[in-house]
Design a protein around this motif. Structure first.
Motif, PDB file in Angstrom:
ATOM      1  N   ARG A 236       8.348 -36.881   6.464  1.00  0.00           N
ATOM      2  CA  ARG A 236       7.976 -36.292   5.282  1.00  0.00           C
ATOM      3  C   ARG A 236       9.093 -35.049   5.789  1.00  0.00           C
ATOM      4  O   ARG A 236       8.668 -33.519   5.050  1.00  0.00           O
ATOM      5  N   LEU A 237       9.893 -34.754   6.243  1.00  0.00           N
ATOM      6  CA  LEU A 237      10.880 -33.944   7.042  1.00  0.00           C
ATOM      7  C   LEU A 237      11.610 -33.126   5.903  1.00  0.00           C
ATOM      8  O   LEU A 237      11.750 -31.797   5.845  1.00  0.00           O
ATOM      9  N   ASP A 238      11.547 -34.208   4.251  1.00  0.00           N
ATOM     10  CA  ASP A 238      12.541 -33.758   3.242  1.00  0.00           C
ATOM     11  C   ASP A 238      11.743 -32.422   2.702  1.00  0.00           C
ATOM     12  O   ASP A 238      11.997 -32.001   1.838  1.00  0.00           O
ATOM     13  N   ALA A 239      10.481 -32.955   2.884  1.00  0.00           N
ATOM     14  CA  ALA A 239       8.978 -31.463   2.221  1.00  0.00           C
ATOM     15  C   ALA A 239       8.947 -30.361   2.468  1.00  0.00           C
ATOM     16  O   ALA A 239       9.704 -30.232   4.305  1.00  0.00           O
ATOM     17  N   PRO A 240       9.039 -29.450   1.976  1.00  0.00           N
ATOM     18  CA  PRO A 240       8.554 -28.102   2.735  1.00  0.00           C
ATOM     19  C   PRO A 240       7.404 -28.305   3.761  1.00  0.00           C
ATOM     20  O   PRO A 240       6.655 -27.188   3.246  1.00  0.00           O
ATOM     21  N   LEU A 241       7.425 -28.830   4.543  1.00  0.00           N
ATOM     22  CA  LEU A 241       6.743 -28.479   5.800  1.00  0.00           C
ATOM     23  C   LEU A 241       5.604 -27.598   6.747  1.00  0.00           C
ATOM     24  O   LEU A 241       7.196 -26.535   6.683  1.00  0.00           O
ATOM     25  N   THR A 242       4.852 -26.912   6.748  1.00  0.00           N
ATOM     26  CA  THR A 242       4.850 -25.553   7.537  1.00  0.00           C
ATOM     27  C   THR A 242       3.299 -25.807   8.423  1.00  0.00           C
ATOM     28  O   THR A 242       3.458 -27.345   8.280  1.00  0.00           O
ATOM     29  N   VAL A 243       3.255 -25.107   8.682  1.00  0.00           N
ATOM     30  CA  VAL A 243       2.564 -25.072  10.319  1.00  0.00           C
ATOM     31  C   VAL A 243       0.938 -25.017   9.619  1.00  0.00           C
ATOM     32  O   VAL A 243       0.074 -26.167   9.844  1.00  0.00           O
ATOM     33  N   ALA A 244       0.473 -24.424   8.543  1.00  0.00           N
ATOM     34  CA  ALA A 244      -1.139 -24.839   8.041  1.00  0.00           C
ATOM     35  C   ALA A 244      -0.778 -26.366   7.480  1.00  0.00           C
ATOM     36  O   ALA A 244      -2.130 -26.691   7.483  1.00  0.00           O
ATOM     37  N   ASP A 245       0.296 -26.888   6.868  1.00  0.00           N
ATOM     38  CA  ASP A 245       0.087 -28.402   6.485  1.00  0.00           C
ATOM     39  C   ASP A 245       0.069 -28.967   7.734  1.00  0.00           C
ATOM     40  O   ASP A 245      -0.573 -30.133   7.543  1.00  0.00           O
ATOM     41  N   LEU A 246       0.988 -28.995   9.170  1.00  0.00           N
ATOM     42  CA  LEU A 246       0.487 -29.884  10.227  1.00  0.00           C
ATOM     43  C   LEU A 246      -1.099 -29.515  10.493  1.00  0.00           C
ATOM     44  O   LEU A 246      -1.282 -30.929  11.256  1.00  0.00           O
ATOM     45  N   ALA A 247      -1.279 -28.645  10.632  1.00  0.00           N
ATOM     46  CA  ALA A 247      -2.766 -28.069  11.146  1.00  0.00           C
ATOM     47  C   ALA A 247      -3.708 -29.254  10.042  1.00  0.00           C
ATOM     48  O   ALA A 247      -4.538 -29.644  10.587  1.00  0.00           O
ATOM     49  N   ALA A 248      -3.171 -28.971   8.817  1.00  0.00           N
ATOM     50  CA  ALA A 248      -4.503 -29.655   8.246  1.00  0.00           C
ATOM     51  C   ALA A 248      -4.511 -31.049   7.547  1.00  0.00           C
ATOM     52  O   ALA A 248      -5.441 -31.507   8.115  1.00  0.00           O
ATOM     53  N   ARG A 249      -3.117 -31.530   8.234  1.00  0.00           N
ATOM     54  CA  ARG A 249      -3.257 -32.847   8.506  1.00  0.00           C
ATOM     55  C   ARG A 249      -3.751 -33.320   9.745  1.00  0.00           C
ATOM     56  O   ARG A 249      -4.660 -34.490  10.720  1.00  0.00           O
ATOM     57  N   ALA A 250      -3.968 -32.622  11.257  1.00  0.00           N
ATOM     58  CA  ALA A 250      -4.530 -32.890  12.126  1.00  0.00           C
ATOM     59  C   ALA A 250      -6.380 -32.469  12.244  1.00  0.00           C
ATOM     60  O   ALA A 250      -6.846 -32.871  13.379  1.00  0.00           O
ATOM     61  N   ALA A 251      -6.610 -31.799  11.445  1.00  0.00           N
ATOM     62  CA  ALA A 251      -7.770 -31.298  11.371  1.00  0.00           C
ATOM     63  C   ALA A 251      -7.974 -30.328  12.283  1.00  0.00           C
ATOM     64  O   ALA A 251      -9.419 -30.908  12.644  1.00  0.00           O
ATOM     65  N   VAL A 252      -7.017 -29.110  12.238  1.00  0.00           N
ATOM     66  CA  VAL A 252      -7.225 -28.176  13.598  1.00  0.00           C
ATOM     67  C   VAL A 252      -6.647 -27.099  12.075  1.00  0.00           C
ATOM     68  O   VAL A 252      -5.958 -26.869  11.658  1.00  0.00           O
ATOM     69  N   SER A 253      -7.582 -25.805  13.406  1.00  0.00           N
ATOM     70  CA  SER A 253      -6.809 -24.644  12.800  1.00  0.00           C
ATOM     71  C   SER A 253      -5.251 -24.292  13.406  1.00  0.00           C
ATOM     72  O   SER A 253      -5.241 -25.185  15.154  1.00  0.00           O
ATOM     73  N   PRO A 254      -3.580 -23.657  12.413  1.00  0.00           N
ATOM     74  CA  PRO A 254      -2.963 -23.332  13.461  1.00  0.00           C
ATOM     75  C   PRO A 254      -3.097 -22.622  14.377  1.00  0.00           C
ATOM     76  O   PRO A 254      -2.523 -23.224  15.257  1.00  0.00           O
ATOM     77  N   ALA A 255      -3.892 -22.346  15.146  1.00  0.00           N
ATOM     78  CA  ALA A 255      -3.638 -21.901  16.445  1.00  0.00           C
ATOM     79  C   ALA A 255      -4.210 -23.127  16.785  1.00  0.00           C
ATOM     80  O   ALA A 255      -3.274 -22.026  18.295  1.00  0.00           O
ATOM     81  N   THR A 256      -4.695 -23.583  17.279  1.00  0.00           N
ATOM     82  CA  THR A 256      -5.499 -24.810  17.734  1.00  0.00           C
ATOM     83  C   THR A 256      -4.250 -25.491  17.781  1.00  0.00           C
ATOM     84  O   THR A 256      -3.821 -25.845  18.944  1.00  0.00           O
ATOM     85  N   LEU A 257      -3.726 -25.726  16.740  1.00  0.00           N
ATOM     86  CA  LEU A 257      -2.121 -26.677  16.739  1.00  0.00           C
ATOM     87  C   LEU A 257      -0.674 -25.978  17.812  1.00  0.00           C
ATOM     88  O   LEU A 257      -0.678 -26.533  18.048  1.00  0.00           O
ATOM     89  N   HIS A 258      -0.757 -24.193  17.440  1.00  0.00           N
ATOM     90  CA  HIS A 258       0.297 -24.202  18.430  1.00  0.00           C
ATOM     91  C   HIS A 258      -0.284 -24.245  20.005  1.00  0.00           C
ATOM     92  O   HIS A 258       0.507 -24.871  20.931  1.00  0.00           O
TER      93      HIS A 258
END
Length: 331
Positions: A236-258
């Motif tokens: 989905r690189l053509d989509a406007p992905l954000t850190v929040a999107d990645l964190a939601a997909r991983a079911a964690v907070s943005p801080a945990t994803l970092h």
């Protein structure tokens, strides 16, 4: 000041020549890495990438700790024909290099060859005097020793490799493969580098600025692998992905994803996304897409103007120059 080598890529009349100097007590691992990346035939590509040669200042060279002896390679004079010269490394960094080896390094640098130091090879380059005022890295365990001996070198001890134009250094071990693939990508483009990495069964791209060593979760911890979210994002690189999107997909907070990105990849989510988008843009150009707005949109870089800025920052060239160098050849 850093400079671009005048002999970086293949020429019209011959292959780019990579020469490795092997000296007393050299590490066999890095020698194996250079052979795997630059020395093997590439029938899957339908062409050869490099003219690869080994040389040594002595007819018999005892490798690290005397495990085996290298014979039957060219003499040190072979270094004088190198377009890329890979200098020797070894664990006993306090022992000075042979004057003949250092002279060969200086001659190569003076005529514009590209120089590469792997692991403790940075000591060889510094001893030859070609690193003064330049950026470099070396294995983390020798950082203090390197700084005390060569204070004029700008050591970056916590990265995988440093590309300073015509002089490149890697931290050692697997970072030698990272730097080797980086050079293939620089010389032949992302598609060829990906093909070489697949044959090595090795990660196609780890940015040089990533950390030399990263924390690993203990075996008895719950599965915290980033693999699923990375695969999801790459589709989905053509989509406007954000850190929040990645964190939601991983079911964690943005801080945990970092924290997980830092621990497992040695980088940040945004830096990883930028690298993946640039790699996709390069592949699209190499496959023949000439419309820069299409490349920018499909790679998630937005506009052609953003693509130009990102490619100049990450690759040092414009998209059109990249296409001329790595795009499909017109019969």
């Amino acid at each position: 000041m850093p400079k671009e080598s005048s002999q970086r890529g293949p020429t019209a009349d011959r292959l780019h020549r990579v020469v490795v100097i092997v000296d007393e007590n050299s590490n066999p691992f890095e020698l194996g890495c250079t052979t795997e990346v630059f020395g093997l035939r590439r029938p899957e590509l339908g062409r050869e990438l490099y003219d690869f040669r080994l040389c040594s200042p002595a007819p018999l060279t005892s490798m690290r700790d005397g495990f085996f002896t290298l014979t039957g390679v060219a003499g040190l004079e072979a270094a004088d024909s190198a377009d890329t010269l890979i200098v020797p490394n070894r664990p006993d960094v306090e022992v000075p290099r042979r004057p003949a080896v250092l002279d060969a390094v200086r001659r190569a640098h003076a005529r514009g060859a590209r120089l590469v130091g792997l692991c403790s090879g940075a000591f060889t380059l510094a001893e030859a005097g070609v690193l003064d005022g330049r950026r470099a890295t070396a294995h983390w365990q020798w950082a203090d020793a390197f700084r005390s001996r060569f204070p004029a070198v700008r050591l970056e001890p916590d990265v995988l490799f440093v590309d300073d134009g015509d002089i490149l250094t890697a931290a050692g071990s697997s970072a030698a493969l990272d730097l080797g693939l980086h050079l293939v990508r620089r010389d032949h483009g992302a598609e060829v580098a990906n093909s070489v990495s697949r044959r090595l069964v090795f990660a196609a791209h780890r940015d040089g600025g990533q950390r030399q060593f990263v924390e690993r979760p203990l075996p008895d911890l719950p599965d915290e692998s980033l693999g699923p979210v990375l695969a999801w994002a790459q589709e989905r690189l053509d989509a406007p992905l954000t850190v929040a999107d990645l964190a939601a997909r991983a079911a964690v907070s943005p801080a945990t994803l970092h924290r997980r990105f830092r621990a497992q990849l040695g980088t940040t989510p945004l830096a990883w996304l930028r690298g993946e988008r640039m790699a996709l843009a390069c592949r699209l150009i190499e496959r023949g897409e000439s419309r820069m707005d299409v490349v920018a949109r499909r790679s998630g870089l937005g506009t052609a103007a953003n693509l130009r800025l990102a490619m100049r920052r990450e690759r040092g060239v414009s998209p059109s120059a990249y296409r001329r160098r790595f795009g499909p050849r017109v019969a």
